[in-house]
Design a protein around this motif. Structure first.
Motif, PDB file in Angstrom:
ATOM      1  N   SER A  52       0.839  -1.188   0.000  1.00 20.45           N
ATOM      2  CA  SER A  52       0.000   0.000   0.000  1.00 20.45           C
ATOM      3  C   SER A  52       0.874   1.239   0.000  1.00 20.45           C
ATOM      4  O   SER A  52       2.075   1.185   0.249  1.00 20.45           O
ATOM      5  N   THR A  53       0.237   2.374  -0.299  1.00 27.32           N
ATOM      6  CA  THR A  53       0.975   3.649  -0.271  1.00 27.32           C
ATOM      7  C   THR A  53       1.566   3.891   1.100  1.00 27.32           C
ATOM      8  O   THR A  53       2.698   4.375   1.235  1.00 27.32           O
ATOM      9  N   GLU A  54       0.822   3.533   2.155  1.00 28.10           N
ATOM     10  CA  GLU A  54       1.316   3.736   3.523  1.00 28.10           C
ATOM     11  C   GLU A  54       2.597   2.947   3.761  1.00 28.10           C
ATOM     12  O   GLU A  54       3.554   3.452   4.351  1.00 28.10           O
TER      13      GLU A  54
END
Length: 890
Positions: free
Chosen positions: A7-9
């Motif tokens: 994920s981007t996180e």
């Protein structure tokens, strides 16, 4: 694990931050200093933990390790944390396929079984991996348990570095106890004076001197965030030194906006809470509850300590304190409260502290609350103990508050005040207080003995050694009980007497006979005085290495307990600076003396003051600032006049003669000698033998130096021989070697037979590690030693190279364009291709530059794209920069 795509996180959590451009990498805190497999960096906000981790990351990469970075947060439960670990390894080790079986095992085994698989797969990598987890204290319970599991089961090729504000040491207690982990705490992260000097010099060069740097260190207490804020303010100013003066001026200068920025996010209730508790020097949850009358005060304090970068917390203790920068500003806001509100706060503090035996602090608060009689009673009970603990400044502060009538009726207060006055330049006032004590009812032998110790100390500080012996001699053979705090003080006097009588070895034996079992706060101060006496005996004999072995640990201990600018700490620093200078550690010597000469001038023994000024002047001369060196010596002379210390004046003049004689300035030397002769004529008749002998040696040294300047060799031989004889009688080892070498120099010019004496002086200097004694004595001696060395006559004592105290982080951009850093992630050929790729060359140009075929270039590029998880040439370059594998790209 639901998916294999990050994920981007996760991408952002595993992206390492850039190291600050002005980062100072301190040698004592480099990556090699952390030798354990598990390293915990634990300190409050503002201590530079992330900057240190960024520095270590660059160093680990430069040493060929793969570094995985992970920023933890409070949502990282066990499963999410494990996903982050997988992606951190993929990113840091350039292994896009790492952990695929783990990420594809959704809903099958539990998180800890998958963590075992993660460790097993990591152990099979042919890489040394460093995992850095920042803000690990934010992990929830399951995530913290996962990190603990990984640390306890880390394979051989994995090192783990975690950082957080608190709580990291408790789950790792077993690892710490068995030496498998180490803790880097706030004391290690605090900047020292030499670090501060290096940092400021890096930013401002010579525009800010060492004294100003030391003041900045003292203002900020070595707090990294405070230093950074102060440097930012100085950089914005036209004159950084003026900005520093403004910062030092108090809370109404630059401190207010600096601290206001740190407190800007606080609620009004939190800010009022900080204002109320700023009334106290040190803080405890229960004290804060008593001050604010709030039931939630302990919880509020714990939250603010954790979230607000204005506290200094003690390790493994509930006690903490506000940082001096913040407390000064908060106390200005405290003055805005009504008189009744402030008095109530002081009254509550006095009661709480008094009930817990902290009497002197309670007395100050009672006095501020207007309860004067109660304050004087508490002061009378506590100030004598304050003297034992070396809190002389506290006693002198009380002297300003105490009315004469209170002193008249409180002999115990007078006794404490007399001690504080005697250990400085106010010895006449000390004598008046002693007379008041002796005139009081009930003055027994024990009290008269203590008064004799006080008066002998005053005589020592007044540079009257003969009077010192007269005062102490009647009590020399009647020591106090061994369990008395005065037993160490008695041994210190015996050692001083032995030194004056030319028996330094006897002085050390007397110190060794004292039992030092009780070295807590009650006796620590007088015990350190014993260390000081032992160090001075070695220094007197010229045994600088033996002196340093005693004085350096004592200096570190005194700085920690008494503070950097305590008089005894400054005296230790003066002696250690002279030793560092002798060993050619010039920067270290300068840092030791920085912003301490003013304290020494008013509150140190004459011998230590002379040593400090002489060292400072010689450092200035060595750096090419002869005018500054001469000015320092004139300042020493002025101080001698102000304190009525003629031997200090003479020492200043003799040192000036030495400086001018080396340049054959005969008339200047003769004028200085006349001033010394006038001093001897004025004071010699009224003084007794020990003082006169010391002055005669100085006088003969000055006459010998002036004769060398005139090139009157026979007169120089006679005067220097007389001074050498006196130095030998007084067991002054360094002076004897210096005088022997100078006499040999004069003999060589007069009769040609100085060679043997000079060789002996050279050999003695080398034996005693006196690296600069001959160089400083006269420039011609260094030339003579060099000639003898070149002709094989002797080896004039080589000094080992001294490692630097601090090193700077290599610049980000090199002059030669893009540079691939050594790393086990990329092969040498891949690093070469990456550098050429960063220059925007085509495949054909890369092939020509690397002397390979275009097909080979394409094959290497394919490998690079895979390892860097990149989709294009430009993307590969940016990924390499982000991973720390490439630098120097504009």
């Amino acid at each position: 694990m639901p998916t294999d795509s990050p994920s981007t996180e996760l991408v952002l959590k595993t992206m390492a931050p850039r190291a600050p451009s002005g980062l100072l990498a301190r040698a004592r805190l480099n990556a090699e200093s952390a030798r354990s497999q598990i390293v915990l960096v634990q300190a409050g906000a503002g201590y530079g933990k992330t900057s240190l981790l960024a520095q270590w990351r660059r160093e680990f990469l430069a040493r060929g390790a793969a570094v995985a970075w992970l920023l933890a947060d409070d949502r990282d439960d066990a499963e999410r944390f494990l996903r982050a670990l997988v992606h951190a390894i993929r990113t840091g080790c350039a292994r896009p396929g790492f952990g695929r079986t783990i990420t594809e095992s959704a809903g099958a085994p539990g998180a800890f079984e998958l963590a075992t698989a993660w460790l097993a797969e990591l152990a099979q990598l042919s890489l040394d991996v460093v995992l850095i987890v920042d803000e690990a204290d934010r992990l929830p319970a399951s995530g913290a348990h996962m990190l603990d599991y990984v640390m306890h089961n880390a394979p051989q090729n994995l090192r783990i570095v975690t950082a957080g504000r608190q709580g990291l040491d408790k789950p790792a207690a077993e690892l710490l106890a068995y030496g498998q982990a180490e803790l880097v705490g706030p004391e290690a992260l605090r900047f020292r004076v030499d670090d501060t000097i290096a940092l400021v010099t890096q930013r401002f060069g010579t525009r800010v001197d060492a004294d100003a740097c030391a003041r900045l260190f003292e203002i900020t207490d070595g707090w990294p965030l405070g230093l950074q804020l102060a440097l930012t303010a100085m950089a914005r100013a036209h004159d950084p030194r003026a900005a520093l003066d403004n910062l030092a001026a108090g809370p109404r200068g630059l401190r207010e906006p600096l601290v206001a920025a740190l407190l800007s996010e606080l609620s009004a209730d939190d800010e009022r809470f900080l204002v109320d508790i700023s009334v106290a020097d040190v803080l405890h949850p229960e004290l804060c509850a008593a001050l604010t009358a709030a039931d939630d005060a302990p919880q509020r304090l714990a939250r603010l300590v954790r979230e607000t970068p204005v506290f200094v917390a003690a390790e493994e203790s509930d006690w903490c304190r506000l940082h001096p920068l913040a407390r000064d500003v908060l106390q200005t806001r405290l003055t805005a409260l009504s008189d009744d509100e402030r008095a109530a706060l002081h009254r509550r503090a006095a009661r709480w502290l008094g009930a817990r035996g902290m009497l002197e602090q309670a007395a100050r608060h009672a006095h501020a609350a207007g309860e004067r009689e109660h304050a004087y009673e508490l002061a009378e009970q506590s100030l004598h103990d304050a003297v034992k603990q070396g809190q002389l400044g506290t006693v002198l502060d009380w002297l300003e508050r105490l009315p004469e009538a209170e002193l008249e009726k409180r002999p115990r207060l007078c006794l404490a005040v007399a001690w504080a006055l005697a250990l400085g330049e106010r010895h006449r006032e000390a004598e008046r207080q002693v007379e008041r004590v002796l005139a009081s009812p009930g003055a027994d032998d024990a009290l008269r003995y203590e008064c004799a110790l006080i008066m002998s100390a005053a005589a020592w500080y007044a540079d009257d050694p003969d009077r010192f012996l007269t005062l102490f001699e009647p009590w020399a053979d009647t020591p106090p009980a061994k369990d008395s705090w005065l037993a160490q003080a008695h041994a210190n006097r015996l050692a001083a007497r032995a030194m004056l009588l030319g028996e330094p070895a006897q002085a050390r034996r007397l110190q060794q006979a004292v039992t030092r079992a009780q070295t807590g706060k009650g006796l620590g101060y007088v015990v350190r005085w014993g260390d000081h006496m032992v160090g001075l005996t070695w220094l007197q004999e010229g045994q600088v290495k033996l002196a340093e072995s005693v004085l350096l640990p004592a200096l570190a201990s005194a700085e920690e307990d008494l503070g950097r600018r305590h008089p005894l700490t400054c005296m230790f620093a003066a002696t250690c600076a002279s030793i560092a200078y002798e060993d050619d550690r010039i920067d270290e010597a300068g840092a030791l003396l920085a912003n301490r000469l003013d304290v020494l001038e008013h509150a140190a023994m004459p011998e230590t003051v002379m040593l400090a000024y002489r060292t400072a002047a010689r450092i200035a001369a060595l750096r090419g600032d002869e005018h500054r060196a001469l000015d320092l010596l004139e300042m020493l002379h002025a101080m001698g006049v102000a304190r009525n210390l003629p031997r200090v004046c003479a020492t200043s003049l003799v040192e000036q003669v030495r400086a001018h004689a080396g340049r054959y300035r005969a008339q200047t030397c003769d004028a200085l000698v006349e001033r010394i002769d006038a001093l001897v004529d004025e004071h010699g008749a009224a003084r007794r033998p020990i003082w006169r002998r010391s002055m005669q040696m100085l006088q003969s040294m000055a006459h010998g130096g002036a004769a060398l300047a005139r090139q009157d060799w026979q007169a120089a031989i006679d005067r220097l021989a007389h001074a050498e004889q006196l130095a030998a009688t007084m067991k002054l080892g360094r002076q004897r070697i210096e005088l022997m070498a100078l006499r040999a120099f004069a003999q060589e010019h007069a009769t040609g037979d100085g060679h043997a004496s000079f060789l002996e002086a050279l050999n003695l200097a080398r034996t005693y590690h006196l690296g600069r004694v001959l160089i400083d004595a006269h420039p011609a001696l260094a030339d003579w030693a060099r000639r003898l060395s070149e002709t094989g006559g002797t080896d004039p004592g080589e000094r080992p190279a001294v490692p630097p105290h601090v090193v700077r982080v290599p610049p980000r951009s090199g002059e030669g364009g893009p540079r691939a850093l050594p790393s086990v992630i990329l092969t040498p050929k891949e690093r070469e291709i990456l550098e050429l790729l960063a220059r925007n060359l085509s495949n054909k140009e890369i092939a020509l530059a690397a002397a390979v075929g275009e097909g080979t270039v394409k094959w290497h590029l394919k490998n690079l794209f895979g390892k860097l998880d990149a989709s294009s040439r430009k993307h590969a370059v940016r990924r390499a920069i982000a991973l720390g594998l490439l630098e120097g790209v504009q």
